[in-house]
Design a protein around this motif. Structure first.
Motif, PDB file in Angstrom:
ATOM      1  N   TYR A 178     -21.739 -88.330  58.368  1.00  0.00           N
ATOM      2  CA  TYR A 178     -21.695 -88.883  57.016  1.00  0.00           C
ATOM      3  C   TYR A 178     -22.171 -87.826  56.033  1.00  0.00           C
ATOM      4  CZ  TYR A 178     -20.925 -93.811  58.280  1.00  0.00           C
ATOM      5  OH  TYR A 178     -20.393 -94.998  58.721  1.00  0.00           O
ATOM      6  N   VAL A 228     -22.980 -87.370  51.617  1.00  0.00           N
ATOM      7  CA  VAL A 228     -23.171 -88.071  50.347  1.00  0.00           C
ATOM      8  C   VAL A 228     -23.165 -87.037  49.225  1.00  0.00           C
ATOM      9  CG1 VAL A 228     -24.668 -89.572  48.985  1.00  0.00           C
ATOM     10  CG2 VAL A 228     -24.556 -89.851  51.474  1.00  0.00           C
ATOM     11  N   GLU A 260     -22.999 -86.618  44.793  1.00  0.00           N
ATOM     12  CA  GLU A 260     -23.018 -87.245  43.476  1.00  0.00           C
ATOM     13  C   GLU A 260     -21.716 -86.952  42.748  1.00  0.00           C
ATOM     14  OE1 GLU A 260     -25.789 -87.522  39.425  1.00  0.00           O
ATOM     15  OE2 GLU A 260     -26.419 -86.262  41.106  1.00  0.00           O
ATOM     16  N   SER A 265     -24.965 -81.343  52.367  1.00  0.00           N
ATOM     17  CA  SER A 265     -24.561 -82.628  51.790  1.00  0.00           C
ATOM     18  C   SER A 265     -24.571 -83.756  52.821  1.00  0.00           C
ATOM     19  CB  SER A 265     -23.147 -82.524  51.199  1.00  0.00           C
ATOM     20  OG  SER A 265     -23.094 -81.589  50.155  1.00  0.00           O
ATOM     21  N   VAL A 293     -25.776 -97.120  54.871  1.00  0.00           N
ATOM     22  CA  VAL A 293     -26.175 -95.834  55.440  1.00  0.00           C
ATOM     23  C   VAL A 293     -27.637 -95.972  55.884  1.00  0.00           C
ATOM     24  CG1 VAL A 293     -26.365 -93.345  55.091  1.00  0.00           C
ATOM     25  CG2 VAL A 293     -24.609 -94.639  53.860  1.00  0.00           C
ATOM     26  N   TRP A 315     -32.115 -88.292  52.305  1.00  0.00           N
ATOM     27  CA  TRP A 315     -31.692 -89.542  51.660  1.00  0.00           C
ATOM     28  C   TRP A 315     -31.965 -89.539  50.157  1.00  0.00           C
ATOM     29  CZ3 TRP A 315     -36.451 -91.235  50.107  1.00  0.00           C
ATOM     30  CH2 TRP A 315     -37.551 -90.991  50.950  1.00  0.00           C
ATOM     31  N   LEU A 359     -29.289 -91.199  47.894  1.00  0.00           N
ATOM     32  CA  LEU A 359     -29.219 -92.635  48.139  1.00  0.00           C
ATOM     33  C   LEU A 359     -30.387 -93.357  47.462  1.00  0.00           C
ATOM     34  CD1 LEU A 359     -28.249 -92.316  51.882  1.00  0.00           C
ATOM     35  CD2 LEU A 359     -26.786 -93.323  50.120  1.00  0.00           C
ATOM     36  N   LEU A 400     -21.917 -92.359  43.651  1.00  0.00           N
ATOM     37  CA  LEU A 400     -21.797 -91.500  44.822  1.00  0.00           C
ATOM     38  C   LEU A 400     -20.419 -91.594  45.474  1.00  0.00           C
ATOM     39  CD1 LEU A 400     -25.171 -92.529  46.532  1.00  0.00           C
ATOM     40  CD2 LEU A 400     -24.811 -90.709  44.847  1.00  0.00           C
ATOM     41  N   ILE A 407     -19.248 -91.322  49.280  1.00  0.00           N
ATOM     42  CA  ILE A 407     -19.778 -91.323  50.639  1.00  0.00           C
ATOM     43  C   ILE A 407     -18.625 -91.061  51.594  1.00  0.00           C
ATOM     44  CG2 ILE A 407     -20.978 -92.680  52.391  1.00  0.00           C
ATOM     45  CD1 ILE A 407     -22.317 -94.216  50.083  1.00  0.00           C
TER      46      ILE A 407
END
Length: 392
Positions: free
Chosen positions: A11, A13, A15, A30, A73, A89, A92, A190, A192
């Protein structure tokens, strides 16, 4: 053609520069190391029934309208790689709470007590009431919320909500850290990305965190943070990950020496949990091919549970419940260092204005506990952040 394997998944994430416009991973950093259970991206479309006569009791094929995406997540509750680093994180948490500040290290002055730390005038602006600090006293690191800040020139100081065992040495260092606070706006949007077998990309676009849950903060266990999200739209394509994931070299604390404090007094509990729930308002447009074009966090609710052991000579928990008495809750966990009494990779939580909403009973191996459900608000003056989260 080949089937896919769950564990061959990563995974990332990122911005979004423009809300609702997909941002691919920009670097190897990332990527977020997620737990295998509970991580998901689920696309959906609104079902539009066509309620028309067709000569039978069945229904004609429906149509579908507005797109949406949701998912979660879940991650290990762990700090950044080094003191002052943002954790994996970070995005998030910022999307869920709204605000982040980084606090540089400070060297204090002289003449401390167990609760009052003298601060240089140039550094006092770093510290706010209800934020969290770590005092790096040799062999006795101490983590506490701040209960008061005095910015008087040449006499600036902070007051610790939780007293140290003894006054620290002159010129003791205050750790650099990262502080997450609630905000009314500015929650990042975000993208994802989920890559399966380095061959399939599943993407959630325009995602914002709708809930943050502390889970498994239980004696001797590994705690986790679960970030559930809602978004504007989704995509799926055959694509490989643009980078090899570079995860932070950080460890999750074991929930031992992870004290919980109520009104600055340590209480013995076996488990603590909380949940930050954001209500999302979605802006829709007839001009959009997806229906949703943006979102705002429009309401926030913070609740939780804990289970202190029931005492045979004290009605404190009942009185708090019965009289609707406001109280603070604070907890932290850390990874021990090679030096006894010193801490690394600290994660801490402070809820300054809690009220018990339910007082049940549970037991741990038949030892009775007060099963407390609480809500954390902004205080009677609505000026207190419901929750502050810090890493050091």
């Amino acid at each position: 053609m080949a089937t896919t394997v769950k564990r061959n998944t990563v995974y990332a994430v990122e911005e979004e520069s423009v809300e609702g416009v997909y941002e691919a991973p920009s670097a190897a950093t990332s990527y977020v190391q997620t737990l295998t259970d509970g991580a998901e991206i689920t696309p959906a479309k609104e079902l539009l029934e066509r309620d028309v006569f067709n000569g039978t009791i069945g229904k004609v094929t429906p149509r579908t309208g507005t797109k949406s995406v949701s998912g979660a997540v879940p991650v290990e509750m762990r700090a950044g790689e080094a003191e002052g680093d943002v954790p994996e994180w970070d995005l998030l948490m910022r999307s869920g709470l709204g605000a982040r500040t980084t606090v540089a290290a400070s060297t204090s002055k002289t003449g401390h007590s167990t609760t009052v730390i003298q601060i240089e005038d140039a550094d006092i602006s770093k510290y706010q009431v209800n934020d969290i600090v770590m005092i790096k006293e040799s062999g006795d690191y101490h983590v506490s919320p701040i209960s008061a800040v005095d910015s008087t020139a040449s006499a600036a100081n902070i007051t610790l909500a939780i007293a140290m065992d003894s006054a620290p040495a002159d010129n003791v260092e205050l750790a650099k850290g990262v502080m997450y606070n609630v905000a009314n706006s500015g929650h990042p949007s975000l993208s994802i990305s989920k890559y399966i077998e380095d061959a399939v990309l599943e993407a959630a676009v325009g995602a914002k965190v709708g809930s943050i849950s502390l889970e498994n903060f239980t004696t001797g266990q590994l705690a986790s943070l679960n970030f559930a999200f809602e978004g504007l739209t989704y995509d799926r394509s055959l694509a490989s990950s643009p980078f090899t994931a570079d995860y932070q070299d950080a460890l999750p604390p074991i929930i031992l020496e992870a004290c919980v404090y109520q009104d600055s007094v340590a209480i013995q509990v076996n488990e603590l949990s909380f949940s930050v729930e954001n209500s999302m308002g979605f802006v829709t447009s007839t001009c959009s091919p997806n229906g949703r074009i943006s979102s705002r966090v429009v309401e926030r609710t913070v609740t939780g549970t804990c289970n202190p052991y029931k005492q045979d000579d004290d009605l404190g928990q009942f009185n708090k419940f019965d009289l609707n008495t406001e109280y603070t809750l604070f907890a932290s966990a850390h990874v021990p260092t090679a030096v006894d009494g010193e801490k690394s990779q600290v994660v801490a939580f402070h809820l300054p204005a809690c009220v018990t909403t339910e007082l049940g009973e549970s037991d741990q191996d038949e030892v009775l506990q007060d099963a407390i459900a609480f809500t954390a608000g902004r205080g009677s003056d609505a000026a207190t952040d419901e929750i502050v989260i810090a890493v050091f």
